[in-house]
Design a protein around this motif. Structure first.
Motif, PDB file in Angstrom:
ATOM      1  N   PHE A  49       7.950  -9.098   4.653  1.00 31.15           N
ATOM      2  CA  PHE A  49       8.116  -8.431   3.366  1.00 31.15           C
ATOM      3  C   PHE A  49       7.265  -7.165   3.313  1.00 31.15           C
ATOM      4  O   PHE A  49       6.186  -7.117   3.910  1.00 31.15           O
ATOM      5  CB  PHE A  49       7.676  -9.336   2.203  1.00 31.15           C
ATOM      6  N   VAL A  50       7.748  -6.165   2.581  1.00 27.68           N
ATOM      7  CA  VAL A  50       6.934  -5.011   2.216  1.00 27.68           C
ATOM      8  C   VAL A  50       7.060  -4.844   0.706  1.00 27.68           C
ATOM      9  O   VAL A  50       8.165  -4.655   0.183  1.00 27.68           O
ATOM     10  CB  VAL A  50       7.379  -3.716   2.920  1.00 27.68           C
ATOM     11  N   MET A  51       5.922  -4.955   0.009  1.00 25.02           N
ATOM     12  CA  MET A  51       5.912  -4.783  -1.440  1.00 25.02           C
ATOM     13  C   MET A  51       5.565  -3.328  -1.739  1.00 25.02           C
ATOM     14  O   MET A  51       4.468  -2.872  -1.442  1.00 25.02           O
ATOM     15  CB  MET A  51       4.895  -5.727  -2.075  1.00 25.02           C
ATOM     16  N   GLU A  74      19.325 -10.597   8.092  1.00 26.58           N
ATOM     17  CA  GLU A  74      19.619  -9.830   6.872  1.00 26.58           C
ATOM     18  C   GLU A  74      18.363  -9.109   6.389  1.00 26.58           C
ATOM     19  O   GLU A  74      17.270  -9.686   6.340  1.00 26.58           O
ATOM     20  CB  GLU A  74      20.120 -10.775   5.778  1.00 26.58           C
ATOM     21  N   VAL A  75      18.509  -7.823   6.048  1.00 24.30           N
ATOM     22  CA  VAL A  75      17.400  -7.030   5.521  1.00 24.30           C
ATOM     23  C   VAL A  75      17.815  -6.442   4.177  1.00 24.30           C
ATOM     24  O   VAL A  75      18.938  -5.951   4.032  1.00 24.30           O
ATOM     25  CB  VAL A  75      17.009  -5.893   6.497  1.00 24.30           C
ATOM     26  N   GLY A  76      16.905  -6.514   3.203  1.00 23.91           N
ATOM     27  CA  GLY A  76      17.212  -5.978   1.878  1.00 23.91           C
ATOM     28  C   GLY A  76      16.186  -4.962   1.427  1.00 23.91           C
ATOM     29  O   GLY A  76      14.988  -5.102   1.707  1.00 23.91           O
ATOM     30  N   TYR A  77      16.663  -3.917   0.745  1.00 18.83           N
ATOM     31  CA  TYR A  77      15.788  -2.888   0.181  1.00 18.83           C
ATOM     32  C   TYR A  77      16.034  -2.856  -1.329  1.00 18.83           C
ATOM     33  O   TYR A  77      16.882  -2.113  -1.809  1.00 18.83           O
ATOM     34  CB  TYR A  77      16.086  -1.518   0.789  1.00 18.83           C
ATOM     35  N   ASN A  78      15.299  -3.665  -2.069  1.00 16.30           N
ATOM     36  CA  ASN A  78      15.498  -3.710  -3.511  1.00 16.30           C
ATOM     37  C   ASN A  78      15.052  -2.398  -4.144  1.00 16.30           C
ATOM     38  O   ASN A  78      14.077  -1.786  -3.690  1.00 16.30           O
ATOM     39  CB  ASN A  78      14.724  -4.870  -4.126  1.00 16.30           C
ATOM     40  N   PRO A  79      15.727  -1.939  -5.197  1.00 15.44           N
ATOM     41  CA  PRO A  79      15.365  -0.661  -5.834  1.00 15.44           C
ATOM     42  C   PRO A  79      13.921  -0.668  -6.344  1.00 15.44           C
ATOM     43  O   PRO A  79      13.424  -1.693  -6.818  1.00 15.44           O
ATOM     44  CB  PRO A  79      16.358  -0.556  -6.996  1.00 15.44           C
ATOM     45  N   LEU A  80      13.280   0.487  -6.227  1.00 13.33           N
ATOM     46  CA  LEU A  80      11.909   0.632  -6.733  1.00 13.33           C
ATOM     47  C   LEU A  80      12.006   0.998  -8.213  1.00 13.33           C
ATOM     48  O   LEU A  80      12.063   2.167  -8.577  1.00 13.33           O
ATOM     49  CB  LEU A  80      11.155   1.688  -5.929  1.00 13.33           C
ATOM     50  N   THR A  81      12.037  -0.013  -9.054  1.00 13.49           N
ATOM     51  CA  THR A  81      12.249   0.194 -10.494  1.00 13.49           C
ATOM     52  C   THR A  81      11.059  -0.218 -11.337  1.00 13.49           C
ATOM     53  O   THR A  81      11.005   0.116 -12.524  1.00 13.49           O
ATOM     54  CB  THR A  81      13.480  -0.602 -10.966  1.00 13.49           C
ATOM     55  N   GLY A 135       0.831  -1.205   0.000  1.00 14.06           N
ATOM     56  CA  GLY A 135       0.000   0.000   0.000  1.00 14.06           C
ATOM     57  C   GLY A 135       0.859   1.246   0.000  1.00 14.06           C
ATOM     58  O   GLY A 135       2.075   1.184   0.211  1.00 14.06           O
ATOM     59  N   LEU A 136       0.247   2.400  -0.236  1.00  9.74           N
ATOM     60  CA  LEU A 136       1.007   3.640  -0.337  1.00  9.74           C
ATOM     61  C   LEU A 136       1.692   3.994   0.985  1.00  9.74           C
ATOM     62  O   LEU A 136       2.855   4.419   0.998  1.00  9.74           O
ATOM     63  CB  LEU A 136       0.090   4.792  -0.770  1.00  9.74           C
ATOM     64  N   SER A 137       0.991   3.840   2.104  1.00 14.58           N
ATOM     65  CA  SER A 137       1.617   4.156   3.396  1.00 14.58           C
ATOM     66  C   SER A 137       2.688   3.136   3.749  1.00 14.58           C
ATOM     67  O   SER A 137       3.721   3.482   4.331  1.00 14.58           O
ATOM     68  CB  SER A 137       0.556   4.215   4.505  1.00 14.58           C
ATOM     69  N   ALA A 138       2.447   1.875   3.404  1.00 14.74           N
ATOM     70  CA  ALA A 138       3.474   0.845   3.621  1.00 14.74           C
ATOM     71  C   ALA A 138       4.714   1.143   2.791  1.00 14.74           C
ATOM     72  O   ALA A 138       5.852   0.940   3.249  1.00 14.74           O
ATOM     73  CB  ALA A 138       2.920  -0.529   3.266  1.00 14.74           C
ATOM     74  N   THR A 139       4.516   1.644   1.592  1.00 15.55           N
ATOM     75  CA  THR A 139       5.641   2.020   0.736  1.00 15.55           C
ATOM     76  C   THR A 139       6.454   3.130   1.392  1.00 15.55           C
ATOM     77  O   THR A 139       7.690   3.072   1.445  1.00 15.55           O
ATOM     78  CB  THR A 139       5.130   2.478  -0.642  1.00 15.55           C
ATOM     79  N   TYR A 140       5.765   4.121   1.906  1.00 13.97           N
ATOM     80  CA  TYR A 140       6.455   5.266   2.517  1.00 13.97           C
ATOM     81  C   TYR A 140       7.232   4.846   3.761  1.00 13.97           C
ATOM     82  O   TYR A 140       8.364   5.288   3.989  1.00 13.97           O
ATOM     83  CB  TYR A 140       5.437   6.349   2.875  1.00 13.97           C
ATOM     84  N   TYR A 141       6.631   3.978   4.571  1.00 15.71           N
ATOM     85  CA  TYR A 141       7.239   3.589   5.849  1.00 15.71           C
ATOM     86  C   TYR A 141       7.826   2.176   5.803  1.00 15.71           C
ATOM     87  O   TYR A 141       7.886   1.497   6.834  1.00 15.71           O
ATOM     88  CB  TYR A 141       6.198   3.694   6.966  1.00 15.71           C
ATOM     89  N   HIS A 142       8.298   1.742   4.643  1.00 17.10           N
ATOM     90  CA  HIS A 142       8.737   0.350   4.510  1.00 17.10           C
ATOM     91  C   HIS A 142       9.902   0.007   5.427  1.00 17.10           C
ATOM     92  O   HIS A 142       9.990  -1.122   5.942  1.00 17.10           O
ATOM     93  CB  HIS A 142       9.087   0.036   3.045  1.00 17.10           C
ATOM     94  N   LYS A 143      10.788   0.951   5.667  1.00 13.70           N
ATOM     95  CA  LYS A 143      11.944   0.655   6.532  1.00 13.70           C
ATOM     96  C   LYS A 143      11.519   0.483   7.995  1.00 13.70           C
ATOM     97  O   LYS A 143      12.099  -0.336   8.719  1.00 13.70           O
ATOM     98  CB  LYS A 143      13.003   1.741   6.389  1.00 13.70           C
ATOM     99  N   GLU A 144      10.529   1.246   8.414  1.00 16.63           N
ATOM    100  CA  GLU A 144      10.022   1.055   9.773  1.00 16.63           C
ATOM    101  C   GLU A 144       9.272  -0.264   9.900  1.00 16.63           C
ATOM    102  O   GLU A 144       9.388  -0.978  10.904  1.00 16.63           O
ATOM    103  CB  GLU A 144       9.100   2.204  10.166  1.00 16.63           C
ATOM    104  N   LEU A 145       8.494  -0.596   8.882  1.00 13.10           N
ATOM    105  CA  LEU A 145       7.703  -1.825   8.930  1.00 13.10           C
ATOM    106  C   LEU A 145       8.591  -3.063   9.023  1.00 13.10           C
ATOM    107  O   LEU A 145       8.311  -3.989   9.792  1.00 13.10           O
ATOM    108  CB  LEU A 145       6.797  -1.921   7.698  1.00 13.10           C
ATOM    109  N   ILE A 146       9.648  -3.096   8.232  1.00 12.36           N
ATOM    110  CA  ILE A 146      10.489  -4.297   8.209  1.00 12.36           C
ATOM    111  C   ILE A 146      11.265  -4.457   9.512  1.00 12.36           C
ATOM    112  O   ILE A 146      11.802  -5.538   9.804  1.00 12.36           O
ATOM    113  CB  ILE A 146      11.434  -4.282   6.986  1.00 12.36           C
TER     114      ILE A 146
END
Length: 603
Positions: A138-140, A176-183, A120-131
């Motif tokens: 996962f946060v998509m 391990e935590v990964g933040y794949n590029p938003l491409t 979701g849009l808010s999950a996208t914005y706060y993905h680092k806090e969520l994980i």
């Protein structure tokens, strides 16, 4: 027991709303759902529909609505019985910050080995806090995750733990935590259904439960439907998390992704087979350009549609536009979020940036060309507004009413900008520039705020001109004046007037009483709030407007039983075809890849 591949859950805004005393007040008065915000984002249905095309079993459970419909609904018992490969929880709108996180905790306790995916849009914005929460795996991210979810589900099915090649994915694997590029930002939406009504109809028959996927409380009695025209926006309203600037920052979207007129008409035709209720076209069609609008109405005219269509307007519309609508569909309504009477503030904020004369011209043109209903929304708490300016919106309502020959087809509403500033909106990102003082910054700040006992204390902002007290007082004063205005001109009956008047007066009393309780020692607060709970409940829906004012008239909500059954059987047959297709070619789904440029799936 049935086994699923993915179960999508929608949480209430505050998970324990059935136990805690909350004066949500008017924060949800101008949306179909209650203060629990039980209406789930339409993206859940498009994800479910897309995955089921590839043979997966996906179920949507609206936990919030089940809790609302039945005070004794046992959430843990329901969740414990589920067997699934993964759970998905939406955090699209920030008011779900509390409920979604609490629900994830419960799911992980019951199913410790089952991954939990947020989106979701808010999950996208706060993905680092969520994980960082240990119970979220996962946060998509992004605004279009249907195909990305298929990639992730393929990995989970195969037992693969390498996630670095899935675009837009934030993931955890042990420490391990990964933040794949938003491409992955698709440029068109024609290969998905938004919403996925075919899935919704199919799931009722397939999973033999029509209560779980219901969109909101009361949908069976008043089944509104909606269609998304685009992801992204051409407008840049300062307070909107779906503005052009917000999409650029949060989702890396730099241009509209449109659904074609042909696709929209196909979906309208499908909806008309099972429903006679209004169909809400989300976003202003004119964002697609002149040719886009012309093609849409040419195709719509050929349907001879019985359903009413509801159109949004972002800006001034001339008489030719309404004439085009009138010639294409026999029944239509219009929604306009005007926000304020102040032309300079509208221009500054980016919403309906034209003169008041042009506003009135727009309304009269719609009325002249057979518009059945116009919903006109004003807001309290927008950039540049003062308490006096907020109340003066009601004077403008009277100006409009007189200039439009006192036409009763215009419905007037006022509501606070509440409870939160949208993350990624220009005002959220640059509060000092646009005259805001942010009181909530992190996801945890918002999670705590939404659980406060009154909507005054939920507010995540103040402005340079208005404190929290000013926003609350101006909202209620505006509502009182609007109520008086409606009675004076016969827009509501006397009983409705007295009901709204009583609710406003009681709400103000409870705001003061809750402030008094919050000043008590903490040990005394819970007991005092509990004593208010039963009285407060009746003030938490339609507290400043009539219950039926937002509804569009409809003589018959559903098509006949034969039509419903036929649509259901067709969708079950399509589901059977999908299953056979991918059972015979099991590796096909596992070899699904994405073309980032076109946003298309390839095998």
């Amino acid at each position: 027991m049935m086994r699923y591949d993915l179960v999508l859950l929608h949480a209430p805004s505050v998970y324990d709303f059935r136990e805690n005393s909350l004066l949500a007040g008017p924060i949800s008065d101008v949306v179909p759902s209650s203060p629990v915000f039980e209406m789930y984002p339409i993206g859940l249905t498009s994800i479910a529909d897309y995955l089921e095309r590839y043979g997966l079993r996906v179920k949507i459970i609206n936990i919030a609505n089940r809790m609302l419909m039945n005070p004794h609904f046992d959430v843990e018992k329901k969740l414990k019985s589920i067997k699934t490969r993964a759970f998905g929880i939406d955090l699209h709108w920030l008011p779900h910050a509390h409920g979604s996180i609490e629900l994830a905790k419960i799911v992980k306790l019951l199913h410790p080995d089952t991954p939990i995916i947020f989106g979701g849009l808010s999950a996208t914005y706060y993905h680092k806090e969520l994980i960082d929460y240990p119970f979220i795996d996962f946060v998509m991210r992004g605004d279009s995750t249907e195909k990305l979810m298929l990639l992730l589900m393929n990995k989970l099915e195969m037992g693969t733990t390498y996630y670095a090649d899935i675009p837009n994915l934030t993931w955890r694997k042990g420490d391990e935590v990964g933040y794949n590029p938003l491409t992955y930002v698709p440029k068109d939406l024609d290969d998905i259904d938004v919403p996925g009504y075919r899935y919704t109809i199919r799931s009722v028959f397939k999973y033999k439960n029509f209560l779980d996927p219901l969109p909101y409380n009361g949908w069976l009695q008043y089944p509104n439907t909606a269609l998304l025209t685009a992801r992204g926006c051409t407008q840049n309203c300062l307070i909107c998390g779906g503005s052009r600037e917000a999409y650029e920052q949060n989702c890396r979207r730099h241009s509209l992704a449109l659904r074609s007129p042909a696709k929209l008409i196909s979906d309208i035709q499908f909806i008309s087979r099972f429903s006679r209720a209004p169909i809400f076209i989300l976003h202003d069609l004119r964002q697609g350009g002149r040719e886009y609008v012309d093609e849409f109405f040419q195709r719509l005219k050929k349907l001879h549609l019985k359903n009413e269509i509801v159109f949004e307007l972002f800006q001034y519309a001339d008489e030719a536009y309404f004439k085009q609508i009138e010639e294409s569909v026999p029944n239509y309504s219009v929604e306009i979020t005007l926000e304020t009477h102040d032309e300079k503030i509208r221009e500054y904020n980016g919403k309906f940036s034209c003169t008041n004369a042009k506003v009135i011209e727009t309304l009269n043109s719609a009325l002249k060309h057979s518009c059945k209903k116009i919903d006109l929304f004003f807001m309290v708490g927008i950039p540049g507004q003062t308490p006096q300016s907020a109340v003066e919106n009601i004077d403008f309502c009277e100006t409009i009413h007189l200039a439009c020959s006192k036409d009763p087809r215009i419905y007037y509403f006022v509501a606070p900008l509440a409870p939160f500033l949208d993350p990624a909106s220009p005002a959220f990102e640059h509060p000092e520039i646009y005259g805001y003082k942010k009181l909530c910054h992190t996801l945890e700040d918002h999670r705590k705020a939404i659980a406060q006992p009154s909507w005054k204390h939920m507010l995540s902002y103040e402005t340079k001109n208005m404190t929290r007290n000013d926003i609350v007082n101006s909202t209620y004063e505006s509502a009182e004046r609007l109520n008086d205005f409606k009675l004076t001109y016969g827009l509501i009956d006397h009983d409705s007037y007295e009901d709204i008047k009583w609710k406003i007066e009681k709400s103000k009393e409870y705001i003061r009483e809750i402030d008094r309780i919050l000043a008590l020692p903490e040990a005394e607060q819970a007991k005092a709030l509990a004593e208010l709970r039963k009285e407060i409940e009746q003030l938490n829906s339609y507290s400043i407007c009539g219950k039926n004012e937002l509804k569009w008239e409809v003589q018959k909500n559903y098509a006949n039983f034969y039509s419903l059954a036929l649509v259901g059987l067709e969708q079950l047959y399509q589901d059977y075809v999908n299953k056979i297709k991918y059972l015979l070619r099991p590796k096909q789904r596992q070899q699904f890849t994405l073309d980032p440029e076109q946003g298309k799936g390839k095998l």
